[in-house]
Write an enzyme that holds these catalytic residues in place. Structure first.
Site, short mmCIF file in Angstrom:
data_model
loop_
_atom_site.label_atom_id
_atom_site.label_comp_id
_atom_site.label_asym_id
_atom_site.label_seq_id
_atom_site.Cartn_x
_atom_site.Cartn_y
_atom_site.Cartn_z
N LYS A 1 15.83 14.01 15.99
CA LYS A 1 15.60 13.14 17.15
C LYS A 1 16.54 13.49 18.30
O LYS A 1 16.14 13.51 19.47
CB LYS A 1 15.80 11.68 16.74
CG LYS A 1 14.74 11.19 15.75
CD LYS A 1 15.17 9.90 15.08
CE LYS A 1 14.10 9.36 14.16
NZ LYS A 1 14.59 8.31 13.25
N VAL B 1 11.05 9.47 18.26
CA VAL B 1 12.46 9.13 18.45
C VAL B 1 12.64 7.62 18.58
O VAL B 1 12.02 6.98 19.44
CB VAL B 1 13.04 9.82 19.71
CG1 VAL B 1 14.52 9.50 19.85
CG2 VAL B 1 12.83 11.32 19.67
N GLY C 1 11.73 5.01 16.80
CA GLY C 1 10.64 4.09 16.45
C GLY C 1 9.97 3.47 17.66
O GLY C 1 9.35 4.15 18.46
N GLU D 1 12.41 8.42 5.20
CA GLU D 1 11.59 9.63 5.21
C GLU D 1 11.13 9.95 3.79
O GLU D 1 11.72 9.46 2.81
CB GLU D 1 12.41 10.82 5.74
CG GLU D 1 12.80 10.69 7.20
CD GLU D 1 11.59 10.50 8.09
OE1 GLU D 1 10.71 11.37 8.11
OE2 GLU D 1 11.53 9.47 8.78
N ILE E 1 11.21 2.05 20.35
CA ILE E 1 11.87 2.06 21.68
C ILE E 1 11.23 3.15 22.55
O ILE E 1 11.17 4.30 22.13
CB ILE E 1 13.39 2.38 21.56
CG1 ILE E 1 14.07 1.45 20.56
CG2 ILE E 1 14.05 2.30 22.93
CD1 ILE E 1 15.54 1.81 20.30
N LYS F 1 9.07 13.85 14.11
CA LYS F 1 10.24 14.44 14.79
C LYS F 1 10.62 15.79 14.21
O LYS F 1 11.08 16.67 14.94
CB LYS F 1 11.44 13.50 14.81
CG LYS F 1 11.75 12.77 13.51
CD LYS F 1 10.89 11.53 13.38
CE LYS F 1 10.79 11.07 11.96
NZ LYS F 1 11.37 9.78 11.73
N GLY G 1 9.52 1.37 10.75
CA GLY G 1 8.62 0.30 10.29
C GLY G 1 7.23 0.49 10.85
O GLY G 1 7.04 1.20 11.85
N GLU H 1 6.21 9.97 21.61
CA GLU H 1 7.15 8.85 21.82
C GLU H 1 7.70 8.30 20.52
O GLU H 1 8.88 7.98 20.40
CB GLU H 1 6.44 7.73 22.61
CG GLU H 1 7.31 6.54 22.93
CD GLU H 1 8.47 6.89 23.85
OE1 GLU H 1 9.60 6.88 23.33
OE2 GLU H 1 8.27 7.17 25.04
P1 NDP Z 1 3.86 7.84 4.66
O1 NDP Z 1 4.31 8.63 3.51
O2 NDP Z 1 3.88 6.36 4.55
O3 NDP Z 1 2.39 8.29 5.07
C1 NDP Z 1 1.96 9.61 5.03
C2 NDP Z 1 0.45 9.63 4.98
O4 NDP Z 1 0.00 10.96 5.02
C3 NDP Z 1 -0.12 8.98 3.71
O5 NDP Z 1 -1.19 8.15 4.04
C4 NDP Z 1 -0.62 10.18 2.89
O6 NDP Z 1 -1.74 9.90 2.11
C5 NDP Z 1 -0.99 11.14 4.01
N1 NDP Z 1 -0.96 12.52 3.56
C6 NDP Z 1 0.08 13.22 3.05
N2 NDP Z 1 -0.31 14.47 2.74
C7 NDP Z 1 -1.61 14.56 3.02
C8 NDP Z 1 -2.58 15.57 2.90
N3 NDP Z 1 -2.27 16.76 2.40
N4 NDP Z 1 -3.84 15.31 3.30
C9 NDP Z 1 -4.17 14.10 3.78
N5 NDP Z 1 -3.29 13.09 3.95
C10 NDP Z 1 -2.03 13.32 3.56
O7 NDP Z 1 4.73 8.31 5.91
P2 NDP Z 1 5.11 7.48 7.22
O8 NDP Z 1 3.94 6.76 7.73
O9 NDP Z 1 6.36 6.74 6.96
O10 NDP Z 1 5.53 8.67 8.21
C11 NDP Z 1 4.54 9.44 8.86
C12 NDP Z 1 5.23 10.20 10.00
O11 NDP Z 1 5.81 9.27 10.91
C13 NDP Z 1 6.38 11.10 9.55
O12 NDP Z 1 6.42 12.23 10.38
C14 NDP Z 1 7.63 10.23 9.82
O13 NDP Z 1 8.79 10.99 10.03
C15 NDP Z 1 7.20 9.54 11.08
N6 NDP Z 1 7.87 8.28 11.36
C16 NDP Z 1 7.94 7.32 10.38
C17 NDP Z 1 8.50 6.08 10.69
C18 NDP Z 1 8.59 5.00 9.67
O14 NDP Z 1 9.14 3.93 9.99
N7 NDP Z 1 8.08 5.18 8.47
C19 NDP Z 1 9.02 5.79 12.03
C20 NDP Z 1 8.86 6.88 12.97
C21 NDP Z 1 8.30 8.07 12.64
P3 NDP Z 1 -1.67 8.86 0.87
O15 NDP Z 1 -1.34 7.53 1.48
O16 NDP Z 1 -3.03 8.87 0.28
O17 NDP Z 1 -0.59 9.36 -0.02
N1 HSE Z 2 13.25 7.41 8.53
C1 HSE Z 2 13.33 7.13 9.93
C2 HSE Z 2 14.42 6.12 10.17
C3 HSE Z 2 12.02 6.61 10.42
O1 HSE Z 2 14.84 5.45 9.22
O2 HSE Z 2 14.87 5.99 11.31
C4 HSE Z 2 11.97 6.42 11.91
O3 HSE Z 2 12.02 7.62 12.58
#
Ligand code: NDP
Ligand code: HSE
Length: 438
Positions: free
Chosen positions: A205, A132, A134, A190, A136, A105, A302, A129
């Site tokens: 969002k 914003v 998660g 985040e 939904i 986002k 999640g 999708e």
């Molecule tokens: P995480 O921190 O869990 O995952 C990020 C991933 O990116 C990790 O696997 C990390 O590698 C990898 N990464 C980071 N930097 C690099 C790099 N330079 N080169 C290669 N890989 C890299 O984040 P989330 O999964 O929680 O979030 C990801 C996105 O989704 C974000 O934009 C977040 O705002 C969005 N989002 C998250 C939600 C949530 O519930 N968590 C819900 C909705 C959206 P490594 O694992 O090896 O460190």
């Molecule tokens: N950090 C965000 C939240 C992840 O708690 O809503 C989903 O966008």
């Protein structure tokens, strides 16, 4: 037909969840998409880290650029986060003629205008999708399901971490920092949790929702943002005594003067469904002129709830791979050459009702001074309660609910009230929304 090859950038909470859902539901997904969808490439920082998904059969790299440059990859799924590396990768993927799916986002709210222009020019899709609320499907609901409506306003609990914290604090009396740590361990927060608790993530969002609701360019910098860190136990209790719940709400409303775009703690009547959305759950209430109010509810964060939205976007992309780019659903719901220049209102011009709490000396005439100041500013009071000082204390708490007034008037009134000798400390102000359909 050969399966479509997907490259996943990031194998953390959402990346891992996405690989899991694509692998577990592969057969059913292929029946929906009309083709198989396989993750063939993935990037992460540390390839030795334990993962929540199996990476068997996936070519792994620590260099995400390799994935966006690989000619075999048709769809790049960006799940790294942030808006520097992610922006480079997404722009490069577009240049290479790849479709992009992202949950990011921050990236879309800040750079969406240039990303969509580049995607449009190249005839590729950038789907978002999961960015914003998660799991939904709120983007699809507004962009397609409500396409016949003039959207009048929308209001949402759109940060799972913040709602989880507020709920645990209210229901179990838990400490803010303790609940935040749990939200981080559960993968909700985040990378910088300030984004969650200071309302920045919700503002990202809301910026996206406002654009697809009102057909305006993305304008994150114009959003007003206030976090949840100053909400006290006593405000939660007094609000409940008055029949309200405090929620961290994103509100966007079309007015004659412009579009409101604001994220802040908000008192909502407790009888509203949205006031009862608790924990990591999110909800978005959308008021359309034809449909009336509609409410969308589900997990806001999640691994698998978010993966649900990411995979739905991947399926959407696969379904339209061979379609004419000119005839696809526009990224921001409205045709790019038909976006409106309706301005975003400054917060000082927004009109809302208020909850005010102040500490007053328990002396005659204090309330008269406060009500005179409010009256002079044209602010009328809807309810007032006074909590007598306990024990030897000399300070009483006065809580007021006001009718609607322009924020600028309230700013001036609060300044004057705080300058009274009989008032101690700052006046707490929490905005109120009735959220009725009128
Ligand atoms: P995480 O921190 O869990 O995952 C990020 C991933 O990116 C990790 O696997 C990390 O590698 C990898 N990464 C980071 N930097 C690099 C790099 N330079 N080169 C290669 N890989 C890299 O984040 P989330 O999964 O929680 O979030 C990801 C996105 O989704 C974000 O934009 C977040 O705002 C969005 N989002 C998250 C939600 C949530 O519930 N968590 C819900 C909705 C959206 P490594 O694992 O090896 O460190
Ligand atoms: N950090 C965000 C939240 C992840 O708690 O809503 C989903 O966008």
């Amino acid at each position: 037909m050969d399966p479509v090859k997907v490259g996943v950038l990031g194998l953390g909470t959402v990346g891992g969840g996405t690989v899991n859902v694509l692998q577990r539901n592969a057969e059913e997904i292929a029946r929906r998409a009309g083709r198989g969808i396989v993750v063939t490439h993935a990037a992460a920082r540390d390839l030795n880290k334990p993962r929540i998904c199996s990476t068997d059969g996936i070519t792994l790299t620590t260099d995400p650029k390799e994935v966006v440059e690989d000619p075999d990859v048709a769809i790049v799924v960006e799940l790294i986060g942030g808006d520097t590396l992610a922006l480079d990768l997404v722009m490069r993927a577009i240049e290479n003629g790849k479709h992009v799916v992202t949950a990011n986002k921050a990236l879309i709210a800040k750079h969406g205008n240039e990303i969509f222009a580049a995607a449009q020019a190249k005839g590729v899709i950038v789907a978002f999708e999961a960015a914003v609320a998660g799991g939904i499907p709120i983007i699809k609901a507004i962009r397609e399901g409500l396409a016949g409506n003039q959207i009048e306003w929308l209001a949402g609990i759109i940060n799972g971490t913040g709602n989880f914290i507020l709920t645990e604090m209210r229901d179990k009396g838990r400490d803010f920092d303790d609940v935040l740590k749990e939200a981080q361990a559960l993968g909700y927060a985040e990378a910088d949790p300030e984004f969650d608790v200071e309302g920045i993530d919700a503002a990202h969002k809301l910026t996206i929702l406002a654009s697809i609701a009102f057909g305006i360019p993305l304008q994150f910098d114009a959003a007003f943002t206030e976090g949840i860190t100053k909400i006290t136990r006593e405000d939660v209790t007094y609000a409940e005594e008055l029949g309200y719940r405090i929620k961290h709400l994103g509100v966007s409303r079309r007015t004659d003067k412009g579009v409101e775009l604001r994220v802040h703690p908000t008192l909502i009547p407790e009888r509203r469904l949205i006031a009862n959305v608790d924990g990591v759950m999110n909800a978005v209430l959308v008021q359309g002129d034809a449909v009336g109010p509609t409410l969308y509810y589900g997990a806001g964060a999640g691994d698998e709830p978010t993966a649900s939205a990411v995979v739905a976007d991947v399926v959407d992309v696969v379904r339209v791979l061979t379609s004419d780019p000119e005839n696809r659903v526009p990224h921001l719901a409205f045709q790019p050459d038909s976006l409106s220049d309706l301005p975003i209102l400054k917060m000082e011009d927004v009109e809302t009702a208020y909850y005010l709490r102040m500490q007053v000396k328990d002396e005659p005439g204090v309330l008269a001074d406060v009500t005179r100041i409010l009256g002079d500013k044209g602010i009328s009071i809807e309810a007032i309660i006074q909590k007598e000082p306990e024990g030897d204390a000399t300070q009483a708490s006065v809580i007021m609910l006001t009718h609607k007034v322009v924020e600028k008037q309230m700013d001036e009134a609060i300044k004057q009230i705080e300058s009274l000798k009989t008032i101690t400390g700052e006046v707490t102000r929490i905005r109120m929304e009735n959220l009725d359909a009128s």
